[in-house]
Structures are given as structure tokens and as C-alpha cells.
Write an enzyme that holds these catalytic residues in place. Sequence first.
Site, short mmCIF file in Angstrom:
data_model
loop_
_atom_site.label_atom_id
_atom_site.label_comp_id
_atom_site.label_asym_id
_atom_site.label_seq_id
_atom_site.Cartn_x
_atom_site.Cartn_y
_atom_site.Cartn_z
N HIS A 109 3.24 7.18 10.78
CA HIS A 109 3.07 5.95 10.02
C HIS A 109 4.13 5.86 8.93
O HIS A 109 4.39 6.82 8.23
CB HIS A 109 1.67 5.94 9.39
CG HIS A 109 1.41 4.74 8.54
ND1 HIS A 109 1.02 3.53 9.08
CD2 HIS A 109 1.50 4.54 7.21
CE1 HIS A 109 0.88 2.65 8.11
NE2 HIS A 109 1.17 3.23 6.96
N ARG B 239 -7.87 -6.42 -4.14
CA ARG B 239 -6.88 -5.74 -5.00
C ARG B 239 -5.62 -6.58 -5.16
O ARG B 239 -5.01 -6.61 -6.23
CB ARG B 239 -6.54 -4.37 -4.42
CG ARG B 239 -7.66 -3.35 -4.58
CD ARG B 239 -7.45 -2.14 -3.66
NE ARG B 239 -6.14 -1.54 -3.84
CZ ARG B 239 -5.42 -1.00 -2.86
NH1 ARG B 239 -5.88 -0.94 -1.62
NH2 ARG B 239 -4.23 -0.49 -3.11
N SER C 22 -6.50 3.58 1.37
CA SER C 22 -6.34 2.41 2.23
C SER C 22 -5.54 2.76 3.49
O SER C 22 -5.96 2.48 4.61
CB SER C 22 -5.65 1.31 1.41
OG SER C 22 -5.18 0.29 2.23
N1 URA Z 1 -0.57 -0.58 2.50
C1 URA Z 1 -1.88 -0.48 2.76
O1 URA Z 1 -2.28 -0.47 3.92
N2 URA Z 1 -2.74 -0.39 1.72
C2 URA Z 1 -2.36 -0.39 0.43
O2 URA Z 1 -3.17 -0.28 -0.44
C3 URA Z 1 -0.98 -0.49 0.17
C4 URA Z 1 -0.11 -0.58 1.23
#
Ligand code: URA
Length: 428
Positions: free
Chosen positions: A77, A163, A178
Amino acid sequence: MIQKKRNGEELTGEEIQFFVKGYTEGSIPDYQASALMMAIYFRGMNEKETATLTQAMVDSGETIDLSAIEGHIVDKHSTGGVGDKVTFIVGPLVASVGVPVAKMSGRGLGHTGGTLDKLESIEGFNIEISKDVFVNNVNTNKLAVAGQTGNLAPADKKLYALRDVTATVDSIPLIAGSIMSKKLASGADSIVLDVKTGSGAFMKTLEESEALAKEMVNIGKNLGKNTVAVISDMNQPLGYEVGNANEIKEAVEILQGKNVKDLRRLSLEIASHMTVLAEVFSSYEEAYEALEANLENGKAFEAFRSFVSAQGGNVEMIDDLTKLPKADYHIEVKAEQDGYVAEIDAESIGVAAMYLGAGRATKDDVINHGVGITLKKKIGDTVKAGETLVVLHSEKETANDSRDKVKAAYTIIENAPTDTTLIHKVIK
Ligand code: URA
């Protein structure tokens, strides 16, 4: 909970689970969730709290069961870059030594491109394959890429949107939770993270990037997945091509043995960690050498061809890269002064590519696969006034908004820049 976190106290596992469940189901309102996010933003979360939050977000939705795939599955990722076509190199490279790659990817939005959009530059390439075809392709070819299906980590989806509008995105435990919740829900056995650092990255400084990388590695470990993070530079786009078809072209050239320095080096770095985690090689050095050999002997390229063919893509476009979609006009953007390239603001290059039609300003925009940007100069290169910095591949004869954007993206200085580090750190 809001009061406790505001006062800097630790939240219990039950409290965090209660919050995530309640917010996802709608029994906890946005205003209370916003206050809690802001309290976490200022007070932080310890390792245990962050791991519990992540697991609760995973448990809020479906998880993908990849147990029908044979072997140790390693996912990769990237935290988001411009010109980042590493997946197209790493996927077949890792597959070429027998490690299964079952990749679920997304589309691009804004200045960052999407893996699925880039693959669709290849005529016929189908990313909407069924679970059975996906599993079967991974078992046969060791590589498949599909669009994300299922309801993965819905708590994260809801919290991320909240957020975004409450100035609480850039909290390290919240970002780490996240990203990792989505990775953990996708079913891999181990994870290699490419954490970008620099002007074009989420995290602009090495300290912040390192803190994010450590947090994600700890979450992985706490939740039973081996995780390695590579911190790599994003003070300029990766490689020379930004767009869709031209990024596929550049990735294929690397698979055919060409040496585009930063791109080849970073791909080998990530693939080496992936294959060590999969226990195919016992050391990084052994992995690096074997993988480099497979770039040179054609095995990685062959793995890419099989992958494209299995997903319905026209392999002729891969064998003859001139058959990939192309734009009608090629507009040169020239330097106005002599000097050295010190920085190329990756985000601005991404936005310029989006203006040309290579990306989406809104979710419903349609991508033009042939347009994009070729960088002719990268950090450390000398430049003379009048020399070409960038070529814009455009559908229209003029592209003034993109031209202005790329001109402003280049910082040209008198003396050669001293720091051109690509891989800053590896966190295990
Ligand atoms: N990418 C995400 O998937 N979540 C975040 O909080 C920031 C970047």
C-alpha cells in the site's frame, strides 16, 4: 469518553468499541464524534488504544476471505503519490518468484491517479471480475487486480468524511488506524507500506512520516500481521511519466529491463521486503538479487503479460507500447533560467495532469487515458534557459492552465542540490 480524552486520559477497549459501533450505527451523533476526534487530535492515542480503534473499524464491516488462495499473501500500500506506478512493477515482479498478489485497488480522485484507471488504458482490461475469477487468477498467475467490493471498514468511511470537515485528518493515530483498517479488512497475511514523505506527500517532514510509519507497523504487529514500512521521497513525482497510458508504458519498460533510476530502485526495495515477509527468501540481499535478475531475464515481464491476458486486456498493446492510447498534441514547457532542478512539487504536477483530463476533479468525471505529462528534467538535473522541462500530452492545441501549473511546480536554483535521497528509512 469525550471528557476523559479531553483531559488526556486513556480510553478503555470497551469505550472505543462502544464509540465505533455507536457512530457507525448512527446512535452517536456527528457533533459528539467531532468533539472526540478533536480531543484525540490534541491528546493522541497510545499503541493499545490505536490498535483497538483499528480493530473496531475492521469489525464494523465485511472482511475479505482470501483463504482459497494458496501461499502467503503479501499486500502493498502506498500512502499516495504522483506518478506512482510501483504496483505495476512490484505485482508481476513478486508474482514471478511465486508469491501470490491479490490486489484490491481504487480509482483516482484529485491530484493522485488510481491503479484501476491506469490499467484500463489497456484495451479490454476488466477490473470487475467475480471473487471466483479473482481467486482463480491469483492461483494460476499469482497476480490479479480488482476494484474494491464489499463494505470494508464502513466506520472508517464515515469517520474519514467527518474528519475531513472538522480539521482532524492529520492526526497520526487516526490516519494510521484509517489506512490499516482497510488493509486488515482486505485479507492479506503481511503488509508492506510505502509511506511517502516530502512536498507531494500527506506527511511533509521525515519526522512526521516516520511517526506515521511506526504507528502503522505497530498496529500491524499488535493485530497479528507482519508489517514493514519503507519511507520514500515524494519531493518530485516518481519516474518521468504522470497520467494513465504513459504510466503503464513506463512501468512496462522497467519490466523489460530499462533503468529509470528512482522507479526501479523503489520497486525492487518494496518487492524485496514483500518476498522476505512471504518467506521465499531469507534475506533482503538475496531477494533483491533474485528480483533484479527477473527484471533482466524477462520473467517479470512475462508475469505482467499473463496477468493482462487473464483479465481480458489486449496484450498487443504491451508488446508494442506505441499501440497504447495517445494524445493529439504535445506541448513543450520550457525553462526560463539556467540552474539545477531542486524540487518539483508533485501535487501541482498531479493537478496539471488532472486539468489535461488524466484525473478526476469530481467522482463523475471521465478519464482520458492518452493525456498526461512527461517530465524531461528531475531533481539534480542541470537546466539551460529555453530547454524543455516538461511535455504536456493534450487533447487540445493549448493547455495554458496546465502549463502555468507545471512551470510553478519547478524550483530551479543556482547550485546543485545536495539531498536527493529516495529511500529514507525502513521501519520493521
Ligand atoms: N488516507 C486514509 O485512508 N485515511 C486517512 O486518514 C488519511 C489518508
